[in-house]
Motif scaffolding. Structure first.
Motif, PDB file in Angstrom:
ATOM      1  N   SER A 227      15.400  85.554 -23.722  1.00 21.57           N
ATOM      2  CA  SER A 227      14.785  84.246 -23.509  1.00 21.57           C
ATOM      3  C   SER A 227      14.732  83.902 -22.030  1.00 21.57           C
ATOM      4  O   SER A 227      13.749  83.356 -21.542  1.00 21.57           O
ATOM      5  CB  SER A 227      15.571  83.161 -24.263  1.00 21.57           C
ATOM      6  OG  SER A 227      15.561  83.419 -25.640  1.00 21.57           O
TER       7      SER A 227
ATOM      8  N   ILE B  26      11.948  85.910 -20.340  1.00 23.07           N
ATOM      9  CA  ILE B  26      10.634  85.349 -20.646  1.00 23.07           C
ATOM     10  C   ILE B  26      10.389  84.108 -19.807  1.00 23.07           C
ATOM     11  O   ILE B  26       9.316  83.922 -19.233  1.00 23.07           O
ATOM     12  CB  ILE B  26      10.533  85.017 -22.149  1.00 23.07           C
ATOM     13  CG1 ILE B  26      10.524  86.311 -22.969  1.00 23.07           C
ATOM     14  CG2 ILE B  26       9.268  84.208 -22.444  1.00 23.07           C
ATOM     15  CD1 ILE B  26      10.615  86.088 -24.451  1.00 23.07           C
ATOM     16  N   ALA B  27      11.397  83.226 -19.729  1.00 19.79           N
ATOM     17  CA  ALA B  27      11.230  81.984 -18.972  1.00 19.79           C
ATOM     18  C   ALA B  27      10.984  82.262 -17.495  1.00 19.79           C
ATOM     19  O   ALA B  27      10.112  81.659 -16.877  1.00 19.79           O
ATOM     20  CB  ALA B  27      12.465  81.097 -19.141  1.00 19.79           C
TER      21      ALA B  27
ATOM     22  N   ASP C  20      12.323  76.180 -22.727  1.00 15.26           N
ATOM     23  CA  ASP C  20      12.294  77.644 -22.676  1.00 15.26           C
ATOM     24  C   ASP C  20      11.674  78.182 -21.395  1.00 15.26           C
ATOM     25  O   ASP C  20      12.001  79.275 -20.950  1.00 15.26           O
ATOM     26  CB  ASP C  20      11.485  78.192 -23.866  1.00 15.26           C
ATOM     27  CG  ASP C  20      12.182  77.932 -25.198  1.00 15.26           C
ATOM     28  OD1 ASP C  20      13.422  77.876 -25.201  1.00 15.26           O
ATOM     29  OD2 ASP C  20      11.482  77.782 -26.218  1.00 15.26           O
ATOM     30  N   ALA C  21      10.735  77.452 -20.812  1.00 14.12           N
ATOM     31  CA  ALA C  21       9.961  78.002 -19.701  1.00 14.12           C
ATOM     32  C   ALA C  21       9.852  77.008 -18.557  1.00 14.12           C
ATOM     33  O   ALA C  21       8.776  76.729 -18.056  1.00 14.12           O
ATOM     34  CB  ALA C  21       8.572  78.410 -20.184  1.00 14.12           C
TER      35      ALA C  21
ATOM     36  N   LEU D 175       5.578  79.105 -25.449  1.00 15.12           N
ATOM     37  CA  LEU D 175       6.855  78.649 -24.911  1.00 15.12           C
ATOM     38  C   LEU D 175       6.839  77.132 -24.751  1.00 15.12           C
ATOM     39  O   LEU D 175       5.842  76.555 -24.324  1.00 15.12           O
ATOM     40  CB  LEU D 175       7.145  79.306 -23.563  1.00 15.12           C
ATOM     41  CG  LEU D 175       7.346  80.822 -23.574  1.00 15.12           C
ATOM     42  CD1 LEU D 175       7.475  81.347 -22.145  1.00 15.12           C
ATOM     43  CD2 LEU D 175       8.569  81.207 -24.395  1.00 15.12           C
ATOM     44  N   GLN D 176       7.943  76.510 -25.098  1.00 13.39           N
ATOM     45  CA  GLN D 176       8.052  75.056 -25.007  1.00 13.39           C
ATOM     46  C   GLN D 176       8.790  74.662 -23.734  1.00 13.39           C
ATOM     47  O   GLN D 176       9.838  75.217 -23.411  1.00 13.39           O
ATOM     48  CB  GLN D 176       8.808  74.516 -26.215  1.00 13.39           C
ATOM     49  CG  GLN D 176       8.987  72.995 -26.207  1.00 13.39           C
ATOM     50  CD  GLN D 176       9.581  72.487 -27.505  1.00 13.39           C
ATOM     51  OE1 GLN D 176       8.896  72.415 -28.514  1.00 13.39           O
ATOM     52  NE2 GLN D 176      10.851  72.143 -27.482  1.00 13.39           N
ATOM     53  N   SER D 177       8.208  73.723 -22.988  1.00 14.75           N
ATOM     54  CA  SER D 177       8.870  73.193 -21.803  1.00 14.75           C
ATOM     55  C   SER D 177       8.849  71.674 -21.878  1.00 14.75           C
ATOM     56  O   SER D 177       8.081  71.079 -22.640  1.00 14.75           O
ATOM     57  CB  SER D 177       8.199  73.685 -20.517  1.00 14.75           C
ATOM     58  OG  SER D 177       6.846  73.279 -20.469  1.00 14.75           O
TER      59      SER D 177
ATOM     60  N   GLN E 174      16.474  76.417 -27.424  1.00 13.53           N
ATOM     61  CA  GLN E 174      15.696  75.299 -27.942  1.00 13.53           C
ATOM     62  C   GLN E 174      16.019  75.113 -29.426  1.00 13.53           C
ATOM     63  O   GLN E 174      15.843  76.026 -30.221  1.00 13.53           O
ATOM     64  CB  GLN E 174      14.206  75.551 -27.756  1.00 13.53           C
ATOM     65  CG  GLN E 174      13.318  74.471 -28.330  1.00 13.53           C
ATOM     66  CD  GLN E 174      13.592  73.101 -27.719  1.00 13.53           C
ATOM     67  OE1 GLN E 174      13.714  72.984 -26.504  1.00 13.53           O
ATOM     68  NE2 GLN E 174      13.703  72.095 -28.550  1.00 13.53           N
TER      69      GLN E 174
END
Length: 270
Positions: free
Chosen positions: A7, A10-11, A67-68, A100-102, A220
């Motif tokens: 994770s 990816i972020a 996440d990002a 991805l959720q930010s 998350q």
């Protein structure tokens, strides 16, 4: 731990996909920082704000960026006559990009700060820098300097007042009647299931869990509602990969809804 590293990778890939055009945009000034004056309060503290103005379509991040995102960092070391600094975060937005959720703010952020002077008879000078991430099609890191002597005689600032009004509700204001955290050891760290009894915050609710220790990372949460109870499940791991303990009184749960946000400090054993 593998899930954490994946994770994180990816972020970082999403956040630091910097190419030549993005660097040129950064030089041109994607974001501008100004210090706003709000005068002295009845308690003798100074009220001010850091105002970030971003170019159209750009966003920056909340203290728990998802996440990002890139969490903002503050350095106040160059300041004078500054004791305690208290930051009030307005309720952020939830963004989803490339799966991805930010969590953060689009176009502008006014971040109220309340400063307790070391010596009430002397002026307060805010001097330092803020490290943050800004994103549009790509994400780039920025470092913004500030240097401003606060005006003790300044009047009410509408921008600061509006930002303070956008803060999340407290647990009491949101009619939270119970908040518990059930902890279960996993191979990587610890699973946390938070159960919050509260009325709906409106629409799709997104919970954010902050472990209260900067050495720990929380994924998350998966957020569901069971009647009057919001259930958020997350995995907490240590950046070092070693064992750790979780202090439930330090766990912070924020619920982001369509109508308002709710800030819950601490949870009981569940």
């Amino acid at each position: 731990m593998k899930r954490y590293l994946k994770s994180t990778a990816i972020a970082l890939t999403a956040c630091f996909a910097v190419n030549a055009p993005a660097q040129a945009q950064a030089v041109d000034g994607v974001v501008q920082l100004d210090v706003l004056d709000g005068g002295r309060t009845a308690q003798g503290t100074y009220l001010g704000a850091l105002r970030l103005t971003l170019k159209d379509g750009w966003k920056t991040y909340w203290r728990a960026p998802g996440d990002a995102g890139i969490p903002p960092q503050f350095d106040w070391d160059g300041s004078q006559n500054v004791g305690d600094v208290s930051i009030t975060w307005p309720a952020p937005e939830v963004f989803v990009q490339n799966g991805l959720q930010s969590i953060g703010y689009a176009n502008q952020l006014v971040l109220p700060v309340e400063i307790t002077p070391r010596n009430p008879a002397k002026p307060v000078r805010l001097r330092g820098d803020m490290d943050l991430g800004v994103c549009k099609d790509v994400c780039i890191p920025e470092r913004l300097d500030f240097d401003h002597t606060l005006d003790a005689e300044a009047g009410r600032n509408p921008a600061i007042a509006a930002a303070l009004a956008q803060r999340p509700y407290s647990a009491k204001e949101a009619h939270v009647t119970a908040a518990s955290c059930h902890l279960t050891p996993t191979s990587d760290g610890m699973k946390i299931e938070a159960r919050v009894t509260m009325p709906s915050a409106g629409g799709r609710e997104v919970a954010v869990i902050e472990p209260g220790n900067p050495a720990l990372w929380a994924s998350q949460p998966e957020t569901t509602r069971q009647g009057n109870t919001l259930v958020a499940t997350s995995e907490v791991v240590s950046a070092s990969g070693g064992p750790f303990a979780l202090d439930r009184s330090e766990i912070r749960i924020t619920v982001l809804g369509a109508n308002h946000a709710v800030d819950i400090q601490g949870c009981s054993a569940g």
